[in-house]
Design a protein around this motif. Structure first.
Motif, mmCIF file in Angstrom:
data_model
loop_
_atom_site.group_PDB
_atom_site.id
_atom_site.type_symbol
_atom_site.label_atom_id
_atom_site.label_comp_id
_atom_site.label_asym_id
_atom_site.label_seq_id
_atom_site.Cartn_x
_atom_site.Cartn_y
_atom_site.Cartn_z
ATOM 1 N N UNK A 134 0.859 -1.187 0.000
ATOM 2 C CA UNK A 134 0.000 0.000 0.000
ATOM 3 C C UNK A 134 0.891 1.232 0.000
ATOM 4 N N UNK A 135 0.596 2.189 -0.885
ATOM 5 C CA UNK A 135 1.317 3.461 -0.907
ATOM 6 C C UNK A 135 0.341 4.594 -0.636
ATOM 7 N N UNK A 136 0.806 5.591 0.078
ATOM 8 C CA UNK A 136 -0.040 6.727 0.446
ATOM 9 C C UNK A 136 0.705 8.028 0.178
ATOM 10 N N UNK A 137 -0.020 9.030 -0.361
ATOM 11 C CA UNK A 137 0.549 10.334 -0.675
ATOM 12 C C UNK A 137 -0.111 11.407 0.181
ATOM 13 N N UNK A 138 0.668 12.410 0.525
ATOM 14 C CA UNK A 138 0.147 13.569 1.245
ATOM 15 C C UNK A 138 0.922 14.802 0.806
ATOM 16 N N UNK A 139 0.297 15.975 0.914
ATOM 17 C CA UNK A 139 0.900 17.249 0.517
ATOM 18 C C UNK A 139 1.024 18.132 1.748
ATOM 19 N N UNK A 140 2.170 18.812 1.894
ATOM 20 C CA UNK A 140 2.372 19.723 3.025
ATOM 21 C C UNK A 140 3.019 21.014 2.537
ATOM 22 N N UNK A 141 2.503 22.155 3.034
ATOM 23 C CA UNK A 141 3.091 23.462 2.715
ATOM 24 C C UNK A 141 2.601 24.480 3.730
ATOM 25 N N UNK A 142 3.207 25.639 3.756
ATOM 26 C CA UNK A 142 2.770 26.759 4.603
ATOM 27 C C UNK A 142 2.302 27.872 3.692
ATOM 28 N N UNK A 143 0.979 27.965 3.498
ATOM 29 C CA UNK A 143 0.397 28.980 2.605
ATOM 30 C C UNK A 143 1.058 28.942 1.231
ATOM 31 N N UNK A 170 5.538 16.836 -1.326
ATOM 32 C CA UNK A 170 4.659 15.669 -1.346
ATOM 33 C C UNK A 170 5.414 14.474 -0.786
ATOM 34 N N UNK A 171 4.724 13.680 0.016
ATOM 35 C CA UNK A 171 5.348 12.483 0.598
ATOM 36 C C UNK A 171 4.698 11.237 0.022
ATOM 37 N N UNK A 172 5.490 10.174 -0.048
ATOM 38 C CA UNK A 172 4.996 8.857 -0.433
ATOM 39 C C UNK A 172 5.538 7.857 0.577
ATOM 40 N N UNK A 173 4.648 7.200 1.329
ATOM 41 C CA UNK A 173 5.071 6.181 2.281
ATOM 42 C C UNK A 173 4.568 4.828 1.793
ATOM 43 N N UNK A 174 5.280 3.770 2.167
ATOM 44 C CA UNK A 174 5.009 2.420 1.666
ATOM 45 C C UNK A 174 4.852 1.474 2.846
ATOM 46 N N UNK A 191 2.160 9.151 6.419
ATOM 47 C CA UNK A 191 2.365 10.004 5.236
ATOM 48 C C UNK A 191 2.327 11.476 5.630
ATOM 49 N N UNK A 192 1.430 11.820 6.540
ATOM 50 C CA UNK A 192 1.323 13.206 7.010
ATOM 51 C C UNK A 192 2.593 13.623 7.750
ATOM 52 N N UNK A 193 3.074 12.730 8.634
ATOM 53 C CA UNK A 193 4.303 13.036 9.374
ATOM 54 C C UNK A 193 5.490 13.205 8.442
ATOM 55 N N UNK A 194 5.608 12.301 7.493
ATOM 56 C CA UNK A 194 6.740 12.334 6.568
ATOM 57 C C UNK A 194 6.695 13.576 5.685
ATOM 58 N N UNK A 195 5.489 13.992 5.279
ATOM 59 C CA UNK A 195 5.353 15.198 4.456
ATOM 60 C C UNK A 195 5.698 16.452 5.254
ATOM 61 N N UNK A 196 5.203 16.538 6.484
ATOM 62 C CA UNK A 196 5.467 17.723 7.317
ATOM 63 C C UNK A 196 6.959 17.843 7.603
ATOM 64 N N UNK A 197 7.614 16.712 7.900
ATOM 65 C CA UNK A 197 9.055 16.740 8.172
ATOM 66 C C UNK A 197 9.819 17.272 6.959
ATOM 67 N N UNK A 198 9.465 16.773 5.777
ATOM 68 C CA UNK A 198 10.138 17.246 4.565
ATOM 69 C C UNK A 198 9.859 18.703 4.269
#
Length: 603
Positions: free
Chosen positions: A382-391, A397-401, A521-528
């Motif tokens: 299973x792969x999951x994508x999430x997007x993170x930014x500040x305004x 974008x993160x992809x976790x497996x 996925x959310x954690x990995x995106x926010x960290x990046x």
């Protein structure tokens, strides 16, 4: 085959090494694989694949054991028990060539001249010990380049964790005395050290050296507290305590590190087991791989084992030969060492239970996810994508497996999103999916069974468009939209092609798996995103201007008091800074005020 000691290798049809073993009698040992009855499932499976056998004669069974371990580490045969961890352990190092030796963290080859204490089970154990040493003995930990160029005490002196030998605030004799006490502590001679400190404190008090007596009193109190915190404190000795535990589904070896009678810590290993072995067989395979070879491990004075291997005398001989002294293998039945062994056994049992429970739990969640989504086959990836930014700033974008064993972190990926409108999550998702699955398709890599998208129907539409562009039809899409209260358990799930959301019970293991993957996925995106944003903010706004190097930037900052002052400055004010001519002032102003109209010409 000869009736001599040696090593045999079972080879497959392509000359791949299937198994490496040792024997005191090669003919007898190898013949046992081909008898008609009494073979284990592992042996039956191995024999079916054997194309030929080759052997190497050695002078003794000890030499055979050493050669066997070298071959296992080199070729990693699939039918051998394999130990996956080869990292070297950290030590505490004290240099002996300096007048004021430092006490430091060390990992790697022991080439420097000095004393090494350890090994410790991990870096945290070393750092905790160093912190304690600083509090009690106030030895320096700084690098020599810093020590040799100090003109006044550093912060460590101010917080009473160093005696500032760099500026001669302690006599060499006194510093050497503190160092000797630290070494006594590291060697496990705590009782002798405390008696010595008690005597020195009384002597200092009789000589009216009350400040020195107070320092010794504080050291004594600190050491007494350390002694109280020790779970097991024997009379001394260095030993590694190894306990093996095997249950259906796997096995483990727990290693307890005891130095100077004190337990420094422990570590659990999960060797690869091809079939069920006994605990004694597991230790028989584990010990040589763990201690023999150039792995940077220290061999202690004694090994305490939960189960004695049948070939323990051969292992003991090989270890003793490698070390140059006798290394006994014991299974104690009484005394302090029994307490160490009981502790190791308990840890092995608990760690293996947790390990297998976590593995089984993840598989159960995948089964429940299959049922919830109505899939014909059990999903493997299973792969999951999430997007993170500040305004819209620094969009990532993160992809976790995830697979049936849990998170596959080596397969995680991040994508820095470029050339999209700030805050356009749909475009960002489209770009990330295009880059991810475009590459996998071009390179012929395996695709996930389920694509989990953090978002509702809009994000799923982007995912379906990308997959259609790439001609991918094998993936099942699942969207996860946060509920109105954004609380866990209130998510709305959307299956591709359904008009109504998928409703799962809040206690459903399938929902828990989806939440776990989405949160990761959310954690990995926010960290990046934070890393990218912080890197951008550490970069000066003026760095992109031709002709404005470090010296001119510093001149601008000093003149206007910082970047905000530079931004507020007019053209005329910019020209007042040394090294800034009219054209450069215009370039700086235009860079800081895109769309601005102020222009100044020579009169």
């Amino acid at each position: 085959m000869p009736r001599r000691p040696g090593v045999y290798q079972m080879l497959g049809p392509g000359d791949e090494i299937l198994y490496v073993g040792k024997a005191s009698d090669l003919k007898s040992r190898v013949s046992s694989y081909f008898r008609s009855t009494g073979l284990t499932p592992k042996t039956q499976s191995l024999v079916k694949r054997i194309a030929r056998v080759q052997f190497t004669i050695t002078n003794s069974e000890t030499e055979a054991l050493l050669l066997e371990q070298n071959l296992i580490k080199k070729f990693r045969p699939p039918y051998n028990i394999l130990l996956r961890d080869d990292k070297s352990y950290p030590y505490i190092f004290i240099s002996t060539r300096d007048e004021y030796p430092a006490i430091r963290f060390h990992r790697g080859s022991q080439r420097k001249l000095g004393r090494y204490f350890g090994p410790f089970p991990g870096s945290s154990a070393v750092r905790d010990s160093l912190q304690l040493m600083q509090k009690v003995f106030k030895l320096r930990t700084c690098e020599d380049s810093v020590f040799n160029n100090r003109s006044r005490p550093c912060l460590q002196y101010q917080i009473k964790r160093c005696t500032a030998p760099c500026v001669d605030l302690i006599e060499a004799e006194d510093y050497q005395r503190d160092l000797e006490h630290a070494i006594m502590f590291l060697e496990g001679r705590s009782r002798t050290l405390m008696e010595d400190l008690q005597q020195q404190m009384e002597t200092a008090s009789e000589e009216l050296a009350f400040e020195r007596a107070a320092v010794l009193r504080d050291q004594l109190i600190s050491l007494q507290r350390v002694q109280e915190q020790q779970f097991v404190d024997g009379t001394g000795g260095d030993a590694d305590v190894l306990a093996a535990e095997i249950r259906p589904g796997g096995g483990c070896v727990h290693v307890l590190f005891v130095r100077g009678g004190r337990i420094l810590g422990s570590r659990t290993y999960y060797p690869q087991l091809s079939v069920e072995h006994t605990q004694a067989e597991l230790l028989s395979a584990f010990i040589p791989q763990f201690y023999l070879g150039n792995s940077g491990r220290e061999i202690p004075r004694e090994l305490l084992l939960s189960h004695l291997p049948e070939d323990g005398d051969v292992i003991e001989s090989a270890l003793s030969e490698s070390l140059g002294r006798r290394l006994p293998l014991n299974s104690p039945q009484r005394g302090d060492k029994v307490q160490w062994l009981k502790l190791a056994i308990t840890n092995a049992q608990e760690n293996l239970a947790a390990y297998l429970a976590g593995k089984d739990n993840m598989l159960q969640r995948f089964v429940m996810l299959q049922e919830a989504m109505g899939l014909d086959e059990l999903p493997k990836r299973v792969e999951c994508f999430d997007i993170s930014h500040s305004h819209g700033e620094a969009t990532v974008a993160s992809c976790v497996v995830f697979n049936q064993q849990g998170a596959n972190k080596s397969a995680y990926r991040r994508f820095n999103i470029e050339d999209v409108n700030a805050g356009d999550d749909y475009a960002a998702m489209h770009q990330a999916l295009q880059r991810r699955y475009g590459r996998l398709t071009r390179e012929g890599e395996s695709l996930p069974d389920i694509l989990l998208v953090d978002g509702g129907k809009g994000q799923m539409t982007q995912a379906r468009e990308v997959l259609a562009e790439l001609g991918i039809e094998s993936m099942q899409l699942l969207g996860v939209a946060k509920g109105p209260t954004r609380k866990p358990g209130m998510e709305t799930l959307w299956l591709e092609g359904d008009d109504q959301p998928l409703i799962l019970d809040r206690a459903s293991p399938a929902l828990h798996l989806i939440q776990q993957i989405r949160d990761e996925a959310h954690r990995f995106a926010i960290t990046g995103h934070r890393q990218r944003r912080d890197k951008a903010r550490r970069t000066s706004t003026l760095e992109g201007i031709a002709g404005v190097g470090p010296k001119r930037r510093q001149a601008l900052y000093r003149h206007f008091g910082g970047i905000q002052g530079v931004k507020r400055a007019s053209l005329a004010e910019l020209r007042k800074v040394a090294g800034i001519n009219q054209q450069l002032a215009q370039d700086i102003y235009d860079h800081l005020h895109p769309g601005g109209v102020e222009t100044q010409h020579e009169s």
